[in-house]
Design a protein around this motif. Structure first.
Motif, PDB file in Angstrom:
ATOM      1  N   THR A  38       0.824  -1.204   0.000  1.00 27.21           N
ATOM      2  CA  THR A  38       0.000   0.000   0.000  1.00 27.21           C
ATOM      3  C   THR A  38       0.858   1.255   0.000  1.00 27.21           C
ATOM      4  OG1 THR A  38      -1.818  -1.094   1.172  1.00 27.21           O
ATOM      5  CG2 THR A  38      -1.744   1.319   1.266  1.00 27.21           C
ATOM      6  N   ILE A  39       0.603   2.106  -0.960  1.00 23.72           N
ATOM      7  CA  ILE A  39       1.263   3.411  -1.042  1.00 23.72           C
ATOM      8  C   ILE A  39       0.179   4.472  -0.944  1.00 23.72           C
ATOM      9  CG2 ILE A  39       2.605   4.971  -2.512  1.00 23.72           C
ATOM     10  CD1 ILE A  39       3.518   2.213  -3.887  1.00 23.72           C
ATOM     11  N   VAL A  40       0.313   5.371   0.011  1.00 24.06           N
ATOM     12  CA  VAL A  40      -0.653   6.463   0.165  1.00 24.06           C
ATOM     13  C   VAL A  40      -0.086   7.696  -0.514  1.00 24.06           C
ATOM     14  CG1 VAL A  40      -1.963   7.896   1.764  1.00 24.06           C
ATOM     15  CG2 VAL A  40      -1.464   5.503   2.344  1.00 24.06           C
ATOM     16  N   LEU A  41      -0.807   8.175  -1.522  1.00 23.14           N
ATOM     17  CA  LEU A  41      -0.393   9.366  -2.263  1.00 23.14           C
ATOM     18  C   LEU A  41      -1.350  10.513  -1.946  1.00 23.14           C
ATOM     19  CD1 LEU A  41       1.358  10.763  -4.420  1.00 23.14           C
ATOM     20  CD2 LEU A  41      -0.261   9.918  -6.147  1.00 23.14           C
ATOM     21  N   ASP A  42      -0.821  11.557  -1.361  1.00 30.42           N
ATOM     22  CA  ASP A  42      -1.576  12.750  -0.991  1.00 30.42           C
ATOM     23  C   ASP A  42      -1.299  13.819  -2.051  1.00 30.42           C
ATOM     24  OD1 ASP A  42      -2.570  15.099   0.117  1.00 30.42           O
ATOM     25  OD2 ASP A  42      -1.607  14.840   2.065  1.00 30.42           O
ATOM     26  N   VAL A  43      -2.334  14.203  -2.821  1.00 36.51           N
ATOM     27  CA  VAL A  43      -2.120  15.163  -3.911  1.00 36.51           C
ATOM     28  C   VAL A  43      -2.618  16.566  -3.548  1.00 36.51           C
ATOM     29  CG1 VAL A  43      -2.094  13.437  -5.742  1.00 36.51           C
ATOM     30  CG2 VAL A  43      -4.279  14.472  -5.065  1.00 36.51           C
ATOM     31  N   ARG A  44      -2.773  16.822  -2.250  1.00 38.81           N
ATOM     32  CA  ARG A  44      -3.102  18.189  -1.819  1.00 38.81           C
ATOM     33  C   ARG A  44      -1.874  19.086  -1.927  1.00 38.81           C
ATOM     34  NH1 ARG A  44      -4.790  17.679   4.073  1.00 38.81           N
ATOM     35  NH2 ARG A  44      -3.034  16.213   3.998  1.00 38.81           N
ATOM     36  N   ARG A  45      -2.096  20.369  -1.761  1.00 33.71           N
ATOM     37  CA  ARG A  45      -0.978  21.304  -1.760  1.00 33.71           C
ATOM     38  C   ARG A  45      -0.034  21.009  -0.593  1.00 33.71           C
ATOM     39  NH1 ARG A  45      -5.230  24.749  -1.709  1.00 33.71           N
ATOM     40  NH2 ARG A  45      -4.519  25.570   0.294  1.00 33.71           N
ATOM     41  N   ILE A  63      -1.717  11.891   6.605  1.00 35.25           N
ATOM     42  CA  ILE A  63      -1.652  10.490   7.014  1.00 35.25           C
ATOM     43  C   ILE A  63      -0.193  10.094   7.154  1.00 35.25           C
ATOM     44  CG2 ILE A  63      -2.185   8.116   6.339  1.00 35.25           C
ATOM     45  CD1 ILE A  63      -4.576   9.278   4.757  1.00 35.25           C
ATOM     46  N   ARG A  64       0.126   9.485   8.260  1.00 35.47           N
ATOM     47  CA  ARG A  64       1.513   9.120   8.535  1.00 35.47           C
ATOM     48  C   ARG A  64       2.061   8.222   7.426  1.00 35.47           C
ATOM     49  NH1 ARG A  64       1.480   6.844  14.105  1.00 35.47           N
ATOM     50  NH2 ARG A  64       0.697   8.968  14.503  1.00 35.47           N
ATOM     51  N   GLY A  65       3.210   8.621   6.888  1.00 29.59           N
ATOM     52  CA  GLY A  65       3.849   7.832   5.841  1.00 29.59           C
ATOM     53  C   GLY A  65       3.390   8.162   4.433  1.00 29.59           C
ATOM     54  N   ALA A  66       2.441   9.085   4.294  1.00 26.80           N
ATOM     55  CA  ALA A  66       1.927   9.424   2.964  1.00 26.80           C
ATOM     56  C   ALA A  66       2.976  10.174   2.154  1.00 26.80           C
ATOM     57  CB  ALA A  66       0.665  10.263   3.080  1.00 26.80           C
ATOM     58  N   LEU A  67       3.017   9.898   0.862  1.00 28.76           N
ATOM     59  CA  LEU A  67       3.865  10.621  -0.072  1.00 28.76           C
ATOM     60  C   LEU A  67       3.069  11.802  -0.605  1.00 28.76           C
ATOM     61  CD1 LEU A  67       6.363  10.897  -1.952  1.00 28.76           C
ATOM     62  CD2 LEU A  67       5.211   9.299  -3.519  1.00 28.76           C
ATOM     63  N   ASN A  68       3.619  13.004  -0.470  1.00 30.15           N
ATOM     64  CA  ASN A  68       2.912  14.209  -0.923  1.00 30.15           C
ATOM     65  C   ASN A  68       3.490  14.696  -2.252  1.00 30.15           C
ATOM     66  OD1 ASN A  68       2.881  17.704  -0.069  1.00 30.15           O
ATOM     67  ND2 ASN A  68       1.175  16.523  -0.894  1.00 30.15           N
ATOM     68  N   ILE A  69       2.667  14.597  -3.295  1.00 34.77           N
ATOM     69  CA  ILE A  69       2.985  15.201  -4.592  1.00 34.77           C
ATOM     70  C   ILE A  69       1.756  16.006  -5.002  1.00 34.77           C
ATOM     71  CG2 ILE A  69       3.600  14.840  -7.008  1.00 34.77           C
ATOM     72  CD1 ILE A  69       4.871  12.209  -6.261  1.00 34.77           C
TER      73      ILE A  69
END
Length: 448
Positions: free
Chosen positions: A368-375, A384-390
């Motif tokens: 599971t990879i959590v991708l956060d696409v917010r600013r 979310i802990r461990g989320a990748l932010n792009i």
């Protein structure tokens, strides 16, 4: 005297129609002037003047076209280098419409030459002010659109401009800004749907903080703004072409596939869950909603041909209008047949739609990879802990940074995540769209 609001919710802006005794003045019109022309015709008004508060950075102006069609005088702040005839106004100049007058007030900050207009009735009483991108409801227009080298100077100018309006105008005068209803032209989120000078004296940070604090807070709060802004000022200074809202040429399944294979922009306007359930391979999902034009304009390759897929003709027409407002005129075709028919026998692609509760169940799975696409600022505030932010506007250039696995993509409410999911799906990545409200659902997830 009547002040009518013409709302453009997709861009977070307002235009205004001021009228009395059969005479009308328009302030900051959007490019699709038919809405204003309909209102003028219905009320049997004569437009004498069209006013701009500034050269806009978030939409193509309809001012030049509206003035041409109605024979009105086109009023633009002095100092703006434009390629068309207009009446330049400086601080203190008066626009006399007969039953009412508008006095120009130089209010730099959002731009160097930004001008507000104080409205006086027949007795000379100031009853309202049109503030454009200066004083907003509990905020002010952003000050970084002209380049980093001007930002601090304009921020200080904005502080003094808001104070100038508060000092010069009566407390009961209504405040009518152009921006601040979701527009990225607001420096910080604005609040409320109506206000007065008196209310702003109590609520606006430029009026309740000292200059140093105000400047520091505004600069710290500035976030990314849509890439298409870079083109708006150029178009508006040159003089926009009249808007074209004609129906795009129908495109059959064979031509649609050819365009997809050629790498053209094929935009599916259907609801995000309908797109996830089945869509043409290579198409991108931009649900037609209030978020549509901002995010498509942000990611769109400027000038590229664009083909629309919609559920019906009204959806296509709505998207065409939204795109015209930001100068995206290269709509080269449209299709409204069921997507299964448009596929012409080829297998549709699909991906899963889930909520944060379902994500919580697989969060500890190595795949599971959590991708956060917010600013970035949204992610920094809580994530979310461990989320990748792009951020969504960086995703096209950074897809290669996302590890292999099951990519659960989320934003604040689902719209940006749905666009991101379609981009990832086009790259044949395994994706799950988290179509949920982060503010509520993230309570069940470990966050920082």
């Amino acid at each position: 005297m009547d002040v009518s609001i013409v709302e453009t919710s997709g861009l977070g802006d307002r235009s205004y129609l001021v009228s009395a005794d059969g005479v009308a003045v328009v302030i900051d019109p959007q490019r699709d002037v038919d809405r204003l022309l309909d209102a003028v015709a219905e009320r049997q008004l004569r437009v004498t003047h069209v006013l701009e508060t500034h050269i806009h950075n978030d939409y193509v102006s309809g001012g030049l076209e509206l003035a041409r069609v109605t024979g009105a005088e086109y009023v633009v702040p002095a100092g703006e280098d434009v390629a068309f005839e207009r009446r330049p106004v400086a601080d203190g100049d008066v626009v006399d419409a007969g039953p009412f007058r508008l006095r120009a007030v130089h209010t730099p900050g959002h731009t160097h030459h930004h001008t507000s207009y104080a409205l006086s009735d027949a007795e000379g009483t100031v009853v309202a002010v049109f503030t454009g991108g200066s004083m907003l409801y509990g905020s002010a227009g952003r000050t970084d659109l002209l380049g980093d080298e001007h930002t601090e100077e304009l921020t200080r100018a904005q502080y003094h401009s808001v104070r100038l309006l508060a000092d010069q105008l009566p407390a009961e005068a209504a405040v009518y800004p152009t921006h601040g209803f979701g527009s990225f032209c607001a420096a910080t989120p604005a609040s409320g749907d109506a206000s007065t000078i008196g209310q702003q004296r109590r609520d606006n940070p430029a009026l309740t903080r000292d200059e140093r604090t105000y400047v520091e807070e505004l600069l710290a709060g500035l976030s990314a703004y849509p890439a298409y802004y870079a083109h708006m000022g150029v178009i508006n200074r040159r003089g926009p072409d009249p808007v074209d809202l004609s129906t795009p040429t129908p495109v059959d399944p064979v031509e649609l596939r050819r365009r997809i294979d050629a790498g053209e922009w094929i935009v599916d306007l259907r609801h995000r869950t309908a797109f996830a359930a089945g869509h043409l391979s290579g198409a991108l999902g931009f649900e037609l909603s209030d978020s549509f034009v901002t995010h498509l304009g942000w990611l769109y390759a400027w000038g590229a041909p664009l083909t629309l897929i919609g559920g019906d003709d009204d959806q296509i027409a709505g998207a065409r209008r939204e795109l015209a407002r930001i100068g995206v005129d290269g709509v080269t075709g449209a299709a409204t047949e069921p997507v299964e028919r448009l596929a012409a026998g080829q297998q549709l692609r699909s991906y899963r739609v889930a909520d944060f509760g379902e994500l919580a169940k697989v969060l500890d799975d190595d795949a599971t990879i959590v991708l956060d696409v917010r600013r970035t600022d949204e992610h920094r505030d809580r994530h979310i802990r461990g989320a990748l932010n792009i951020p969504i506007h960086e995703l096209l250039d950074r897809i290669g940074e996302i590890p292999t696995g099951n990519i659960w993509v989320h934003c604040a409410s689902g719209y940006r995540a749905s666009v991101a999911a379609s981009l990832l799906d086009r790259e044949r990545r395994t994706v799950v769209l988290v179509d949920d409200d982060f503010a509520d659902a993230a309570d069940d997830l470990p966050t920082n």
